[in-house]
Each structure stands twice: as C-alpha cells, then as structure tokens.
Motif scaffolding. Structure first.
Motif, PDB file in Angstrom:
ATOM      1  N   GLY A 283      49.837  46.527  49.318  1.00 22.50           N
ATOM      2  CA  GLY A 283      48.482  46.458  48.794  1.00 22.50           C
ATOM      3  C   GLY A 283      48.298  45.429  47.716  1.00 22.50           C
ATOM      4  O   GLY A 283      49.103  44.531  47.501  1.00 22.50           O
ATOM      5  N   GLY A 284      47.174  45.569  47.008  1.00 24.67           N
ATOM      6  CA  GLY A 284      46.780  44.561  46.035  1.00 24.67           C
ATOM      7  C   GLY A 284      47.192  44.893  44.631  1.00 24.67           C
ATOM      8  O   GLY A 284      46.727  44.277  43.690  1.00 24.67           O
ATOM      9  N   GLY A 285      48.045  45.902  44.449  1.00 25.02           N
ATOM     10  CA  GLY A 285      48.334  46.301  43.092  1.00 25.02           C
ATOM     11  C   GLY A 285      49.747  46.111  42.647  1.00 25.02           C
ATOM     12  O   GLY A 285      50.178  46.645  41.655  1.00 25.02           O
ATOM     13  N   MET A 286      50.574  45.310  43.399  1.00 28.33           N
ATOM     14  CA  MET A 286      51.975  45.172  43.026  1.00 28.33           C
ATOM     15  C   MET A 286      52.333  43.738  42.682  1.00 28.33           C
ATOM     16  O   MET A 286      53.421  43.247  42.953  1.00 28.33           O
ATOM     17  CB  MET A 286      52.882  45.705  44.136  1.00 28.33           C
ATOM     18  CG  MET A 286      52.740  47.203  44.340  1.00 28.33           C
ATOM     19  SD  MET A 286      54.026  47.891  45.358  1.00 28.33           S
ATOM     20  CE  MET A 286      55.476  47.634  44.330  1.00 28.33           C
TER      21      MET A 286
ATOM     22  N   LEU B  93      39.236  40.880  41.973  1.00 29.84           N
ATOM     23  CA  LEU B  93      38.834  41.858  40.974  1.00 29.84           C
ATOM     24  C   LEU B  93      40.021  42.289  40.137  1.00 29.84           C
ATOM     25  O   LEU B  93      41.175  42.221  40.580  1.00 29.84           O
ATOM     26  CB  LEU B  93      38.207  43.088  41.651  1.00 29.84           C
ATOM     27  CG  LEU B  93      37.139  42.811  42.716  1.00 29.84           C
ATOM     28  CD1 LEU B  93      36.700  44.108  43.359  1.00 29.84           C
ATOM     29  CD2 LEU B  93      35.962  42.077  42.105  1.00 29.84           C
ATOM     30  N   THR B  94      39.728  42.759  38.941  1.00 23.68           N
ATOM     31  CA  THR B  94      40.748  43.344  38.076  1.00 23.68           C
ATOM     32  C   THR B  94      40.452  44.820  37.914  1.00 23.68           C
ATOM     33  O   THR B  94      39.331  45.205  37.563  1.00 23.68           O
ATOM     34  CB  THR B  94      40.771  42.660  36.702  1.00 23.68           C
ATOM     35  OG1 THR B  94      41.017  41.258  36.873  1.00 23.68           O
ATOM     36  CG2 THR B  94      41.862  43.258  35.832  1.00 23.68           C
ATOM     37  N   ASN B  95      41.448  45.650  38.202  1.00 25.76           N
ATOM     38  CA  ASN B  95      41.273  47.093  38.086  1.00 25.76           C
ATOM     39  C   ASN B  95      41.342  47.502  36.621  1.00 25.76           C
ATOM     40  O   ASN B  95      42.417  47.733  36.070  1.00 25.76           O
ATOM     41  CB  ASN B  95      42.337  47.826  38.906  1.00 25.76           C
ATOM     42  CG  ASN B  95      42.191  49.333  38.804  1.00 25.76           C
ATOM     43  OD1 ASN B  95      41.221  49.851  38.249  1.00 25.76           O
ATOM     44  ND2 ASN B  95      43.156  50.056  39.352  1.00 25.76           N
TER      45      ASN B  95
ATOM     46  N   ALA C 255      47.278  49.190  41.349  1.00 27.17           N
ATOM     47  CA  ALA C 255      47.644  49.814  40.086  1.00 27.17           C
ATOM     48  C   ALA C 255      46.605  49.499  39.018  1.00 27.17           C
ATOM     49  O   ALA C 255      45.877  48.498  39.098  1.00 27.17           O
ATOM     50  CB  ALA C 255      49.018  49.325  39.631  1.00 27.17           C
ATOM     51  N   ALA C 256      46.523  50.365  38.027  1.00 30.27           N
ATOM     52  CA  ALA C 256      45.643  50.112  36.894  1.00 30.27           C
ATOM     53  C   ALA C 256      46.034  48.793  36.240  1.00 30.27           C
ATOM     54  O   ALA C 256      47.208  48.551  35.947  1.00 30.27           O
ATOM     55  CB  ALA C 256      45.742  51.260  35.894  1.00 30.27           C
ATOM     56  N   GLY C 257      45.059  47.921  36.034  1.00 27.79           N
ATOM     57  CA  GLY C 257      45.320  46.601  35.480  1.00 27.79           C
ATOM     58  C   GLY C 257      45.711  45.571  36.521  1.00 27.79           C
ATOM     59  O   GLY C 257      45.849  44.392  36.192  1.00 27.79           O
ATOM     60  N   GLY C 258      45.903  45.982  37.766  1.00 25.60           N
ATOM     61  CA  GLY C 258      46.334  45.069  38.813  1.00 25.60           C
ATOM     62  C   GLY C 258      45.178  44.290  39.420  1.00 25.60           C
ATOM     63  O   GLY C 258      44.003  44.537  39.146  1.00 25.60           O
TER      64      GLY C 258
ATOM     65  N   ASN D  26      35.051  43.914  36.996  1.00 29.70           N
ATOM     66  CA  ASN D  26      34.813  42.497  36.764  1.00 29.70           C
ATOM     67  C   ASN D  26      35.689  41.660  37.697  1.00 29.70           C
ATOM     68  O   ASN D  26      36.799  42.064  38.063  1.00 29.70           O
ATOM     69  CB  ASN D  26      35.127  42.129  35.312  1.00 29.70           C
ATOM     70  CG  ASN D  26      34.195  42.822  34.337  1.00 29.70           C
ATOM     71  OD1 ASN D  26      33.010  42.983  34.614  1.00 29.70           O
ATOM     72  ND2 ASN D  26      34.730  43.232  33.195  1.00 29.70           N
ATOM     73  N   GLY D  27      35.170  40.517  38.093  1.00 32.56           N
ATOM     74  CA  GLY D  27      35.960  39.674  38.971  1.00 32.56           C
ATOM     75  C   GLY D  27      35.276  38.369  39.295  1.00 32.56           C
ATOM     76  O   GLY D  27      34.244  38.021  38.713  1.00 32.56           O
ATOM     77  N   GLU D  28      35.868  37.634  40.221  1.00 28.61           N
ATOM     78  CA  GLU D  28      35.350  36.351  40.670  1.00 28.61           C
ATOM     79  C   GLU D  28      35.177  36.378  42.183  1.00 28.61           C
ATOM     80  O   GLU D  28      35.898  37.089  42.890  1.00 28.61           O
ATOM     81  CB  GLU D  28      36.305  35.220  40.279  1.00 28.61           C
ATOM     82  CG  GLU D  28      36.507  35.069  38.780  1.00 28.61           C
ATOM     83  CD  GLU D  28      37.472  33.947  38.446  1.00 28.61           C
ATOM     84  OE1 GLU D  28      38.030  33.367  39.416  1.00 28.61           O
ATOM     85  OE2 GLU D  28      37.659  33.651  37.260  1.00 28.61           O
ATOM     86  N   LEU D  29      34.233  35.576  42.647  1.00 26.68           N
ATOM     87  CA  LEU D  29      33.994  35.441  44.084  1.00 26.68           C
ATOM     88  C   LEU D  29      34.387  34.025  44.487  1.00 26.68           C
ATOM     89  O   LEU D  29      33.770  33.055  44.050  1.00 26.68           O
ATOM     90  CB  LEU D  29      32.532  35.714  44.417  1.00 26.68           C
ATOM     91  CG  LEU D  29      32.194  35.857  45.910  1.00 26.68           C
ATOM     92  CD1 LEU D  29      32.921  37.067  46.507  1.00 26.68           C
ATOM     93  CD2 LEU D  29      30.694  35.989  46.107  1.00 26.68           C
ATOM     94  N   ALA D  30      35.433  33.911  45.287  1.00 30.25           N
ATOM     95  CA  ALA D  30      35.957  32.614  45.705  1.00 30.25           C
ATOM     96  C   ALA D  30      35.716  32.413  47.198  1.00 30.25           C
ATOM     97  O   ALA D  30      35.419  33.353  47.936  1.00 30.25           O
ATOM     98  CB  ALA D  30      37.445  32.517  45.387  1.00 30.25           C
TER      99      ALA D  30
END
Length: 616
Positions: free
Chosen positions: A605-608, A426-428, A457-460, A405-409
């Motif tokens: 990356g995108g998970g921290m 997006l949300t992982n 990361a999970a939830g990131g 799930n996520g948004e497109l900006a």
C-alpha cells in the motif's frame, strides 16, 4: 416420651424448616428472563454480540434461561460477566428449534383464516339445522293435511280446491327446502375440507420451517441482585470499508481533499440489533498473536544431473511430507496451526534464498507473503446507538468525515496510455492509520471512477488516481537506433522522443515516465543513460531510492499552454546498450519479472515509504 421433650422437638422442627440452614441449597427453578442486545462488535467475518439482563436478589443459586439466541451463534464462544456483587457460576448453551419470522407470519395468517372458516362453518351448520327443522315441519303439515282430508272424505265434506292448494304448497315448499338443504350440506362439507387443508398447511409449515436456534442457561449467585452480560459470536456478519474522496481541480498544486469513510455491514445473523452500541473492527477474533520464528537455513552440495541443478521441494511438498508426523512432533501445549505456519513460512523463505544462491540474477526484490495485510487492526466506534436488522444485502453506516492536504499531479506514461492521469499525493495527517478499502473518486463534484485505497500509516503518503485528463495526450517515438562493434561487444545507441500535447489554456506540470531495460544477469548487459537526460531526472528521494535502480525514468516538467499539433511539447533522450556480440537480447523471464515487480510495488500500500500504492 416426656411432654417437654415433645414440645422441644416440635419447636426445633418449626425453626429448622423455614430457615433451611442444614439443608443443601437446591436453587431456584429455571427462570426465563428478557435480555436486550446492548453492544455489538463487527469483525470482518463475524460479530461479537453482548446481551444484558438483570438478576433479582436471592440468597439461592439462580438458573437463568436466556432465550432467542440466533441460529448463527458460534458454538463454544459464549461467556458471561457480571458486576462485583453477582457471581456467574456457569454458562451452558444448547440448541432448540424455532420457526422463522416469515413462517410465523404465514402461521398467523393461516390461524386467522382458520378462525374465519370455523365461524363460517358454525353459521352454515346452524342454517343446515334450520332447513332440516323446516323440512320436518313441512312433513308434519303433510301428515296433518292428509288426516284432515280423510276425515272430510269420510264425512262427504271434502273440499277439493282446498286440498289441491294445500298439496301444491307442500310440494313446492319441499322442493325449495330440498334445494336449500343440498346447498347447505355442500357448503358445510366445503368448509370442513377447507379447515382440514388449513390445519394441514399449518402442520407442514411448523414441521418443515423450523430452524435451529440456541438458548443459554446461566447459573448465578446474586444476593443483592445485579446485571449480567452474556457475550457470544455469530456468523453471517461482516463489514467492508467504503471511502468517498472528493477533490477540486485548479491551477494551484496544493489543495485539500475531503475523505469520507463509511462501512457496508452485512447482517444476516438471524437476530435484529435494536438500539445497540456498534463497533467495527478489522481484527480477527481467532488470529494468532505470536509472530513467526526464524529457523536456521541448512544447506549442502550435490552433484548436478546432466548439467541441471537439484530442485528443492516446494513449501507445499514440505508441509505434505510433515503432515503425517505433525501429531507426534507438536508438543501438547503448542498450537498445531502455528507449528505448520512457521514451517511453511521458513520453507518458502528458504526456497527464495536458494534462488538467490543459484539463479543468474543481479538483483531480486521480494516481500513476505503477508505484505498485503493492513498496516494495523483498526477499531471504529459508531457515535450514538443504531439499529441493524437481520436481512439480506448490505447496510451503510457512516463512520467519519475528514480533510487531507495534498497535491494533484499529472502522470504521463506514453508506453502505457495516450492520456495523462491525475494523481493526488496526500499526506495522512489524521493521527491514525488508514485501512485499505474501495473508494469512489469525485473531482469538482463529478464522479470520475473507483479505486482501492491502500493501507496507509499515520503520517504516510497516499497516492490516489483521479482519472484521465483527455486534454493531455502523449505518444512515444523511437527516432533512431545505431549499432556498432566495440572490441568483443556490440553497442546500440537509441534515441527516443516523448511527445506531450497540452490542449489546456494554462501550463501543466507533468511527471513524464519511461524506462530503459535492466539486466537479469550480472554484468551481461550494460545500460547507460546519456548524461544530459540523467541530469534532468527527478530528484524525488523516494523515486531515487525505489525506482531509479530498476530502470524507471521520471522527469518533472512544465508543459506550456496550448502546445499541440506542430507545436506539441517534445522531450528527447538517449541511452546505450552494450553486450557480448555473440549474444542477443531476450526477455524469456519477462512475464515472471513483471508479475514479481508489480506485486512488490503494490503489496504494502501507500503507507510504507515507497513499497506500493504508486511511488511516483
């Protein structure tokens, strides 16, 4: 010797030999067994292969020879395990030579051709023998005819016509057979040369095309029989993740995205994997499990030479100075690689801390050297069983298909591009970490480009670009710059206009980005954004924490439909700079600063939680 004693001795010998109780076990002779590859774990640059074979029941020590191990086997990595009622005593791997499959195919073809040549030679030699026999027959006929003619001549009854016909026949037959003999001899000679050439080619291929291979000797005790697994690592095997991310455009900001993960496996180990259980892992088999140890930072003072501060040695120079002493300093139980790693990391960190104490910097943002590593070591078990032949090129294996799930900006950066770029936030929610990998991006089932997904990361939060929208255009204009003197300082007030043209027939929410300068020297330059513009800045928590202090400006705005040309959407803001009027603004460290900031933003990356992967 008494009879009873002799009888007793014979009985004792007859009993002793079959049982072999007092004789030391000699073991069974070497026995080659058929082994099948049961499971494979592919790492980033190697693979662990597990073969399984059955051991027959025997009270004796068995020496099992496992053949056909590949040339890419990593020596020193083989080991064996067994079920409870079977004990592996030792495993020994040794090298052999074998002919490659391509060469074996060539040899099979040459052997088939050799068989055909030999059959043809046998037939040609038989024909040659027949021709030679025919010539002998003709010679006998000539001698017989000559004797008869002489007898008729002696009796005065010679028939000249008959003699002439017979002579003509024999001469014609001789010429014909001589030609056939010459042809047959040439055919036999050619076939013999072809056979020699064929045999020479076989010897050359066998001698030159042999490759190194391995065999294993496994010594086991298995009174009841059982199975043994032989494990070893091989080179020339690797895998890389390959993502496909699909999204749909629309008026709604919230939407779902389809994320497919596959693996591109390069398998050139020299052995085919047929019907194996395949596991893919990002772990490194030889990675050091211990973390680095932080040592004290010991400093002193030294006089500067000519106004220039002393320069600390680089980490490379530090390690070079230690290389000659490491063998004496490293304890016998310690890994020398770990020793050098920790010294190098502490030296690099010490250099950065000395810069913090000496350089004219108001703030520094840096990450450790390993910040770009994946968040976790992931393991993927491919469902079912699979075939992977040893060959050049990659082979694609599907791993998973998930929904995020996520948004497109829409991100608008007039300083860098004339177009808006779509960005999915997006949300992982998969319950597992995402590793970094190349991704093909599709919007509305149309390919828009490729990107690299950062480790998340999970939830990131995961930010992914979905290409440019050329119906959203932008530019930046400097409207004015007013200079004035305030006391001993020079003040500049700048007015900037950011223009967005929306060619869509619907409104678009955009993230409008710009920046103001930040000072490298503490309090040397004062930068202030107008109160009105500051109040309109985005209240996104991550932006406020990570980007706002560095001079990055972000406004979340709605651009009405069909606003272009004279009706283009304008956003204006003001900011002031104040600095010593005897100085001027320079960017002598600009490139280095840009490089450091870019690495900081993208290393993890995108998970921290804001350290990279795009944080807007």
């Amino acid at each position: 010797m008494p009879a009873c004693n002799t009888t007793s001795l014979l009985l004792a010998l007859l009993t002793f030999v079959p049982l072999g109780i007092a004789r030391p076990a000699q073991g069974r002779a070497d026995e080659a067994v058929a082994s099948a590859i049961d499971a494979v774990t592919v790492y980033r640059d190697q693979a662990q292969v597990i073969r399984r074979f059955d051991v027959p029941a025997s009270p004796e020590l068995q020496r099992i020879r496992v053949t056909g191990l590949p040339a890419q086997l990593v020596e020193g990595t083989a080991y064996a395990e067994s079920e409870a009622n079977t004990t592996v005593r030792s495993v020994r791997v040794y090298t052999t030579t074998q002919v490659s499959p391509e060469s074996q195919q060539k040899l099979r073809q040459l052997r088939a051709e050799l068989g055909e040549l030999e059959d043809e030679l046998e037939a040609a030699e038989q024909m040659l023998a027949v021709i030679e026999q025919d010539l002998l027959t003709v010679e006998k006929l000539v001698r017989f005819s000559a004797e008869k003619a002489q007898q008729n001549l002696d009796r005065a009854t010679l028939d000249s016509k008959t003699v002439t016909e017979l002579a003509d026949f024999t001469m014609q037959r001789r010429r014909l057979l001589a030609a056939e003999l010459h042809e047959a001899q040439g055919q036999v000679q050619q076939l013999q040369e072809d056979i020699v050439e064929n045999q020479s080619r076989q010897q050359k291929i066998s001698a030159q095309q042999q490759t190194r291979a391995f065999e294993a000797m496994v010594e086991v005790n298995s009174p009841e029989g059982g199975w043994v697994r032989l494990a070893y690592r091989v080179n020339q095997v690797s895998w890389t993740p390959r993502y496909t991310l699909r999204g749909q455009s629309g008026d709604d900001d919230s939407r779902t995205f389809e994320l497919q993960l596959a693996a591109v496996v390069s398998q050139a180990s020299g052995e085919d994997w047929q019907d194996v259980a395949l596991t893919l892992s990002t772990a490194q088999p030889d990675i050091q499990s211990a973390g680095p140890m932080l040592t004290p930072l010991r400093v002193g003072t030294a006089a500067t030479a000519g106004g220039t501060a002393a320069v600390s040695p680089s980490p490379a120079e530090t390690l070079a100075g230690l290389s000659g002493r490491d063998g004496q300093e490293v304890p016998g139980w310690q890994d020398q690689a770990v020793w050098q790693r920790d010294i190098g990391l502490n030296a690099e960190a010490g250099r950065r801390q000395l810069d913090e104490l000496s350089r004219d910097l108001n703030a520094q943002r840096e990450v450790a050297a390993d910040a770009g590593a994946d968040i976790t070591d992931a393991t993927y078990r491919v469902p079912g069983r699979i075939d992977l032949d040893s060959r050049a090129g990659g082979q694609t294996v599907a791993i998973s298909n998930d929904t995020l799930n996520g948004e497109l900006a829409y991100v608008v950066t007039p300083l860098l591009s004339s177009f808006a770029y779509r960005q999915a936030e997006l949300t992982n929610t998969l319950g597992r970490n995402l590793i970094a990998g190349e991704a093909g991006i599709y919007l509305d089932d149309k390919f828009v480009g490729t990107t690299t997904l950062p480790p998340t990361a999970a939830g990131g939060r995961l930010l992914v670009g979905f290409g440019a929208d050329r119906q959203l255009r932008t530019r930046r204009e400097l409207l004015s710059r007013d200079s004035s003197i305030h006391g001993g300082n020079q003040r500049q007030e700048l007015k900037v206009r950011l223009v967005v043209s929306n060619y869509h027939d619907h409104p678009v929410s955009v993230r409008l980005l710009d920046r103001v300068p930040v000072s490298n020297q503490d309090a040397a330059i004062s930068v202030a954004l107008s109160a009105e513009a500051d109040d309109q800045l985005s209240d996104d928590g991550l932006y406020r924490r990570m980007q706002y202090p560095t001079g990055i400006l972000r406004w979340d705005l709605d651009v009405p439909a069909e606003r272009f040309g004279s009706k283009a959407f304008d956003f204006e803001y003001r900011f002031t700079l104040e600095y010593d009027r005897q100085q001027q603004i320079v960017g002598d460290q600009m490139i280095e600063s840009i490089r450091n900031d870019y690495r900081f933003e993208n290393s993890s990356g995108g998970g921290m939680g804001g350290m990279g992967g795009g944080i807007f």
